[in-house]
Design a protein around this motif. Structure first.
Motif, PDB file in Angstrom:
ATOM      1  N   GLY A 212       0.787  -1.223   0.000  1.00 18.77           N
ATOM      2  CA  GLY A 212       0.000   0.000   0.000  1.00 18.77           C
ATOM      3  C   GLY A 212       0.817   1.270   0.000  1.00 18.77           C
ATOM      4  N   THR A 213       2.128   1.174   0.275  1.00 19.89           N
ATOM      5  CA  THR A 213       2.967   2.372   0.263  1.00 19.89           C
ATOM      6  C   THR A 213       3.278   2.783  -1.172  1.00 19.89           C
ATOM      7  OG1 THR A 213       5.023   1.094   0.349  1.00 19.89           O
ATOM      8  CG2 THR A 213       4.015   1.742   2.451  1.00 19.89           C
ATOM      9  N   GLN A 214       3.656   4.035  -1.345  1.00 20.87           N
ATOM     10  CA  GLN A 214       4.037   4.514  -2.673  1.00 20.87           C
ATOM     11  C   GLN A 214       5.230   3.735  -3.210  1.00 20.87           C
ATOM     12  OE1 GLN A 214       4.683   8.729  -2.025  1.00 20.87           O
ATOM     13  NE2 GLN A 214       2.516   9.211  -2.343  1.00 20.87           N
ATOM     14  N   GLU A 215       6.177   3.413  -2.321  1.00 20.46           N
ATOM     15  CA  GLU A 215       7.362   2.668  -2.745  1.00 20.46           C
ATOM     16  C   GLU A 215       6.965   1.286  -3.277  1.00 20.46           C
ATOM     17  OE1 GLU A 215       8.589   6.004  -0.490  1.00 20.46           O
ATOM     18  OE2 GLU A 215       7.158   4.432   0.017  1.00 20.46           O
ATOM     19  N   PHE A 216       6.071   0.601  -2.574  1.00 25.25           N
ATOM     20  CA  PHE A 216       5.626  -0.722  -3.033  1.00 25.25           C
ATOM     21  C   PHE A 216       4.921  -0.618  -4.380  1.00 25.25           C
ATOM     22  CE2 PHE A 216       2.182  -3.750  -3.560  1.00 25.25           C
ATOM     23  CZ  PHE A 216       2.860  -4.959  -3.483  1.00 25.25           C
ATOM     24  N   LYS A 217       4.015   0.343  -4.523  1.00 23.85           N
ATOM     25  CA  LYS A 217       3.229   0.470  -5.748  1.00 23.85           C
ATOM     26  C   LYS A 217       4.113   0.800  -6.957  1.00 23.85           C
ATOM     27  CE  LYS A 217      -1.036   1.781  -3.374  1.00 23.85           C
ATOM     28  NZ  LYS A 217      -2.027   2.849  -3.115  1.00 23.85           N
ATOM     29  N   VAL A 218       5.079   1.691  -6.768  1.00 22.24           N
ATOM     30  CA  VAL A 218       5.973   2.057  -7.874  1.00 22.24           C
ATOM     31  C   VAL A 218       6.858   0.873  -8.256  1.00 22.24           C
ATOM     32  CG1 VAL A 218       7.968   3.477  -8.507  1.00 22.24           C
ATOM     33  CG2 VAL A 218       5.974   4.531  -7.450  1.00 22.24           C
ATOM     34  N   PHE A 219       7.467   0.229  -7.248  1.00 23.80           N
ATOM     35  CA  PHE A 219       8.364  -0.872  -7.566  1.00 23.80           C
ATOM     36  C   PHE A 219       7.599  -2.061  -8.146  1.00 23.80           C
ATOM     37  CE2 PHE A 219      10.951  -4.621  -6.798  1.00 23.80           C
ATOM     38  CZ  PHE A 219      12.140  -4.207  -7.392  1.00 23.80           C
ATOM     39  N   THR A 234       2.496   6.098 -16.055  1.00 21.23           N
ATOM     40  CA  THR A 234       2.078   4.802 -15.501  1.00 21.23           C
ATOM     41  C   THR A 234       2.534   4.657 -14.053  1.00 21.23           C
ATOM     42  OG1 THR A 234       2.137   3.730 -17.673  1.00 21.23           O
ATOM     43  CG2 THR A 234       2.288   2.297 -15.744  1.00 21.23           C
ATOM     44  N   LEU A 235       3.777   5.055 -13.783  1.00 19.62           N
ATOM     45  CA  LEU A 235       4.306   4.961 -12.425  1.00 19.62           C
ATOM     46  C   LEU A 235       3.582   5.918 -11.477  1.00 19.62           C
ATOM     47  CD1 LEU A 235       8.112   4.709 -13.283  1.00 19.62           C
ATOM     48  CD2 LEU A 235       6.630   2.867 -12.474  1.00 19.62           C
ATOM     49  N   LEU A 236       3.273   7.106 -11.966  1.00 25.86           N
ATOM     50  CA  LEU A 236       2.552   8.069 -11.135  1.00 25.86           C
ATOM     51  C   LEU A 236       1.146   7.571 -10.812  1.00 25.86           C
ATOM     52  CD1 LEU A 236       3.673  11.342 -12.945  1.00 25.86           C
ATOM     53  CD2 LEU A 236       4.248  10.706 -10.604  1.00 25.86           C
ATOM     54  N   LYS A 237       0.479   6.996 -11.807  1.00 25.88           N
ATOM     55  CA  LYS A 237      -0.878   6.496 -11.607  1.00 25.88           C
ATOM     56  C   LYS A 237      -0.916   5.282 -10.678  1.00 25.88           C
ATOM     57  CE  LYS A 237      -3.287   8.033 -15.798  1.00 25.88           C
ATOM     58  NZ  LYS A 237      -4.471   8.582 -15.089  1.00 25.88           N
ATOM     59  N   SER A 238       0.226   4.618 -10.507  1.00 26.82           N
ATOM     60  CA  SER A 238       0.244   3.445  -9.629  1.00 26.82           C
ATOM     61  C   SER A 238      -0.118   3.817  -8.198  1.00 26.82           C
ATOM     62  CB  SER A 238       1.616   2.768  -9.669  1.00 26.82           C
ATOM     63  OG  SER A 238       2.610   3.557  -9.023  1.00 26.82           O
ATOM     64  N   TYR A 239       0.223   5.035  -7.778  1.00 29.83           N
ATOM     65  CA  TYR A 239      -0.101   5.462  -6.409  1.00 29.83           C
ATOM     66  C   TYR A 239      -0.998   6.696  -6.368  1.00 29.83           C
ATOM     67  CZ  TYR A 239       3.665   8.955  -6.995  1.00 29.83           C
ATOM     68  OH  TYR A 239       4.464   9.985  -7.441  1.00 29.83           O
ATOM     69  N   ASN A 240      -1.254   7.297  -7.531  1.00 31.57           N
ATOM     70  CA  ASN A 240      -2.141   8.464  -7.607  1.00 31.57           C
ATOM     71  C   ASN A 240      -2.959   8.366  -8.893  1.00 31.57           C
ATOM     72  OD1 ASN A 240      -3.403  10.938  -7.511  1.00 31.57           O
ATOM     73  ND2 ASN A 240      -1.537  12.136  -7.200  1.00 31.57           N
ATOM     74  N   PRO A 241      -4.030   7.548  -8.887  1.00 32.48           N
ATOM     75  CA  PRO A 241      -4.801   7.290 -10.109  1.00 32.48           C
ATOM     76  C   PRO A 241      -5.381   8.530 -10.767  1.00 32.48           C
ATOM     77  CG  PRO A 241      -5.404   5.741  -8.379  1.00 32.48           C
ATOM     78  CD  PRO A 241      -4.536   6.781  -7.736  1.00 32.48           C
ATOM     79  N   GLY A 242      -5.513   9.626 -10.025  1.00 27.65           N
ATOM     80  CA  GLY A 242      -6.107  10.837 -10.581  1.00 27.65           C
ATOM     81  C   GLY A 242      -5.169  11.677 -11.427  1.00 27.65           C
ATOM     82  N   ASN A 253       8.392  14.296  -7.449  1.00 26.68           N
ATOM     83  CA  ASN A 253       7.900  13.448  -6.361  1.00 26.68           C
ATOM     84  C   ASN A 253       8.250  11.986  -6.618  1.00 26.68           C
ATOM     85  OD1 ASN A 253       5.181  11.711  -5.395  1.00 26.68           O
ATOM     86  ND2 ASN A 253       6.053  13.078  -3.866  1.00 26.68           N
ATOM     87  N   LEU A 254       8.130  11.568  -7.889  1.00 32.23           N
ATOM     88  CA  LEU A 254       8.474  10.194  -8.251  1.00 32.23           C
ATOM     89  C   LEU A 254       9.957   9.919  -8.016  1.00 32.23           C
ATOM     90  CD1 LEU A 254       7.699   7.464  -9.502  1.00 32.23           C
ATOM     91  CD2 LEU A 254       8.091   8.482 -11.765  1.00 32.23           C
ATOM     92  N   SER A 255      10.798  10.889  -8.322  1.00 37.29           N
ATOM     93  CA  SER A 255      12.236  10.699  -8.118  1.00 37.29           C
ATOM     94  C   SER A 255      12.569  10.524  -6.643  1.00 37.29           C
ATOM     95  CB  SER A 255      13.026  11.882  -8.700  1.00 37.29           C
ATOM     96  OG  SER A 255      12.807  13.068  -7.957  1.00 37.29           O
ATOM     97  N   LEU A 256      11.794  11.172  -5.759  1.00 40.76           N
ATOM     98  CA  LEU A 256      11.994  11.000  -4.318  1.00 40.76           C
ATOM     99  C   LEU A 256      11.611   9.582  -3.893  1.00 40.76           C
ATOM    100  CD1 LEU A 256      10.621  14.380  -2.888  1.00 40.76           C
ATOM    101  CD2 LEU A 256      13.013  13.659  -3.073  1.00 40.76           C
ATOM    102  N   ILE A 257      10.555   9.052  -4.494  1.00 39.40           N
ATOM    103  CA  ILE A 257      10.145   7.680  -4.190  1.00 39.40           C
ATOM    104  C   ILE A 257      11.213   6.699  -4.657  1.00 39.40           C
ATOM    105  CG2 ILE A 257       8.431   5.895  -4.728  1.00 39.40           C
ATOM    106  CD1 ILE A 257       6.372   8.174  -4.969  1.00 39.40           C
TER     107      ILE A 257
END
Length: 298
Positions: A212-219, A234-242, A253-257
């Motif tokens: 459920g974490t952003q790290e899990f969803k992106v990876f 696609t990677l952004l939508k994995s944790y932020n569908p909107g 933000n993705l680079s921080l993840i």
């Protein structure tokens, strides 16, 4: 010639009859090792893993936005996992038992002087591993969650179910079990990830990405995508569908993840003992996972 199916059955029975937890986990390693180092067996599992990743990627290729659609995609994912020889029952045995024990018995080049805490927990137990003073008690107890309580019964059940499924697959393919057993080369950059639980193994590092974490969803999205690569959106939508566009703010933000993942996988900070960087940033596109040096050349 050696009958590889009879050998598999013998190692299976030996694991079930283990008289201690330590011998049980060692025998599970021997069972999986026979599959990994028998080309006809490993080819079946490689094919199943590929089919699982492709099926998962197809389901989530277009991520839905409504709660109903997301629940439906999750239900389809459950079906793919339940019907998969690789994801159904094999992956926990491989990630949690085989990989740590293999690294303990046959360390990767450059890690010969390292001890694997997960394997040591299987071999010695929590108390004796804590007594070494080599790792924090908190870290060991997190790893020990894989083995405490009734977990041996869980792995026994997983082994039984996988073994029956695997024998059925061999019968379906008409494999009679006669084959020479050559030694296979070790993976240069071993990495295993359980997309259901978040458990991972990377060289001598074992851990879990919290579901459920952003790290899990992106990876998870990267790991299950074709060729291990995905675009920014696609990677952004994995944790932020909107999200509708991959703006600079979102990409930052993705680079921080990604950086958080690198720290979780001991890629950063970069030292002599750090793991190699498996994240390739493809400019104007997204990210790709690199699991061997030759991948960068293709």
């Amino acid at each position: 010639m050696s009958n590889i199916i009879n050998t598999l059955k013998t190692r299976y029975e030996t694991a079930l009859q283990s008289d201690s937890d330590s011998s049980f986990y060692k025998n599970i390693h021997a069972y999986i090792d026979h599959i990994v180092k028998t080309p006809v067996f490993s080819a079946i599992m490689d094919k199943s893993e590929k089919e699982y990743h492709e099926g998962h990627s197809e389901i989530w290729r277009i991520r839905k936005s409504t709660e109903y659609e997301l629940d439906y995609q999750s239900a389809l994912t459950d079906r793919v996992e339940n019907l998969s020889l690789y994801a159904g029952h094999y992956i926990d045995l491989f990630v949690r038992i085989y990989s740590p024990m293999e690294e303990y018995i046959h360390p990767s080049p450059g890690l010969e002087d390292k001890l694997d805490p997960v394997a040591l927990l299987m071999v010695k137990g929590l108390k004796r591993t804590e007594e070494t003073g080599l790792w924090s008690k908190e870290k060991l107890r997190v790893y020990n969650n894989w083995f405490k309580g009734g977990m041996r019964e869980y792995y026994t059940d997983e082994l039984k179910k996988f073994h029956l499924d695997f024998l059925a697959e061999l019968e379906k393919l008409g494999i009679d079990g006669e084959e020479v057993l050559p030694e296979l080369p070790k993976q240069k950059m071993p990495f295993s990830f359980n997309n259901r639980t978040g458990d991972f193994v990377f060289h001598d590092l074992k851990g879990t990405l919290s579901l459920g974490t952003q790290e899990f969803k992106v990876f998870s999205t990267l790991y299950t995508s074709p060729d291990y690569q995905a675009d920014y959106l696609t990677l952004l939508k994995s944790y932020n569908p909107g999200v509708e566009t991959a703006s600079k703010t979102y990409r930052d933000n993705l680079s921080l993840i990604i950086r958080n993942l690198k720290e979780r996988f001991n890629i950063l900070p970069s030292t002599k003992t750090s793991n190699p960087d498996i994240f390739l940033n493809i400019k104007k596109f997204g990210y790709r996972l690199i699991f061997s040096p030759t991948d960068k050349e293709t």
